[in-house]
Design an enzyme around this catalytic site. Sequence first.
Site, PDB file in Angstrom:
ATOM      1  CG  MET A  27      75.088  75.375   2.768  1.00 15.43           C
ATOM      2  SD  MET A  27      74.885  76.601   4.060  1.00 15.43           S
ATOM      3  CE  MET A  27      73.252  76.211   4.629  1.00 15.43           C
ATOM      4  CG  HIS A  34      71.381  68.784  -1.849  1.00 15.00           C
ATOM      5  ND1 HIS A  34      71.051  68.290  -0.607  1.00 15.00           N
ATOM      6  CD2 HIS A  34      71.546  70.113  -1.678  1.00 15.00           C
ATOM      7  CE1 HIS A  34      71.037  69.273   0.268  1.00 15.00           C
ATOM      8  NE2 HIS A  34      71.318  70.397  -0.339  1.00 15.00           N
ATOM      9  CB  SER A 183      64.766  71.368   4.058  1.00 18.98           C
ATOM     10  OG  SER A 183      65.641  72.124   4.881  1.00 18.98           O
TER      11      SER A 183
HETATM   12  P1  AMP Z   1      71.558  73.912   0.587  1.00 16.90           P
HETATM   13  O1  AMP Z   1      72.465  72.743   0.791  1.00 16.90           O
HETATM   14  O2  AMP Z   1      70.322  73.860   1.423  1.00 16.90           O
HETATM   15  O3  AMP Z   1      72.274  75.230   0.632  1.00 16.90           O
HETATM   16  O4  AMP Z   1      71.000  73.785  -0.896  1.00 16.90           O
HETATM   17  C1  AMP Z   1      71.853  73.650  -1.997  1.00 16.90           C
HETATM   18  C2  AMP Z   1      71.049  73.745  -3.270  1.00 16.90           C
HETATM   19  O5  AMP Z   1      70.041  72.724  -3.268  1.00 16.90           O
HETATM   20  C3  AMP Z   1      70.301  75.085  -3.391  1.00 16.90           C
HETATM   21  O6  AMP Z   1      70.357  75.508  -4.745  1.00 16.90           O
HETATM   22  C4  AMP Z   1      68.903  74.716  -2.981  1.00 16.90           C
HETATM   23  O7  AMP Z   1      67.933  75.562  -3.561  1.00 16.90           O
HETATM   24  C5  AMP Z   1      68.779  73.306  -3.510  1.00 16.90           C
HETATM   25  N1  AMP Z   1      67.722  72.577  -2.805  1.00 16.90           N
HETATM   26  C6  AMP Z   1      67.532  72.496  -1.461  1.00 16.90           C
HETATM   27  N2  AMP Z   1      66.427  71.779  -1.175  1.00 16.90           N
HETATM   28  C7  AMP Z   1      65.889  71.416  -2.372  1.00 16.90           C
HETATM   29  C8  AMP Z   1      64.742  70.663  -2.764  1.00 16.90           C
HETATM   30  N3  AMP Z   1      63.904  70.147  -1.870  1.00 16.90           N
HETATM   31  N4  AMP Z   1      64.506  70.482  -4.079  1.00 16.90           N
HETATM   32  C9  AMP Z   1      65.349  71.006  -5.007  1.00 16.90           C
HETATM   33  N5  AMP Z   1      66.451  71.717  -4.709  1.00 16.90           N
HETATM   34  C10 AMP Z   1      66.729  71.922  -3.411  1.00 16.90           C
END
Ligand code: AMP
Length: 274
Positions: A27, A34, A183
């Site tokens: 996102m 990421h 995050s």
């Molecule tokens: P998001 O942009 O938050 O929807 O996350 C996109 C992808 O990145 C998802 O598969 C999440 O699980 C992964 N992700 C988010 N935060 C982390 C983190 N701290 N470490 C590893 N992967 C992450």
Amino acid sequence: MEIIQTVEELKNYRKSITNTIGFVPTMGALHEGHISLIKNARKECDNLIVSVFVNPTQFLAGEDLDKYPKKTEADIKICELAGVDAIFMPNISDMYHNHEEINILAPNSLGYILEGHKRPGHFDGVLRIVLKLFNLIQPSHAYFGKKDAQQLTLIKQMVNDLFLPIRIIEGETIREKSGLALSSRNAYLSEEEKKEALAISFSLKRAAKLFSSGINDSNKIENEMRELTSNLDVEYIEIVDREFNKIKTLELNNTIIVVAAKVGTTRLIDNIWL
Ligand code: AMP
């Protein structure tokens, strides 16, 4: 790097590539979490596509859809530097038709407990967008973080149940030195709140330590974690197996401890896999 903004462009791009295709859905507001998924994909796949799309159907009314951080220019730079071949950044109207009747429903058993209980319908939206993206991109490999443990498990289940020819590859949670799990939502935290939030990762680390010292009683560990996070508005602390069934006794290689808590108005989730 190709910057792709429409479904039509994406379809054409997809026709032009062959061999293995790695896909990292996000996102945006990209961070090291990421990037670690992107790096894994870069090592393993001939082609690498990252999507940046803040998916409205996975947000509940009153959640942070409107203020979710947007960092388009920085995201493009990060992807370029990480050797991404194409970044897909569609609009909502590209991904959703006007009167869509088809809904992908997360199973009641896993889609509506814990995160799904606190955010009913969230996982329906997640599976819906991920399936759309899978259908468009047809990746051979797709990368998801263990940070979103329940999401990862639901996606694996969908891929298995629907016979999708995609390998789901999980990435370790990347943290700040302090322990705070990275995050995009951390951007909402003040410095003071960031410090308060450390109780979450600290309590998870403490749980792992207790477990490695021979304590495997869920109640004992949960109670200690609740004490350590008493400064926060904890939504849940749960000790589950890899299928997300509650367990009374922790078991090596088959335990996940999941936490959701609010720090101020910011909702954070974290977990540890034992
Ligand atoms: P998001 O942009 O938050 O929807 O996350 C996109 C992808 O990145 C998802 O598969 C999440 O699980 C992964 N992700 C988010 N935060 C982390 C983190 N701290 N470490 C590893 N992967 C992450």
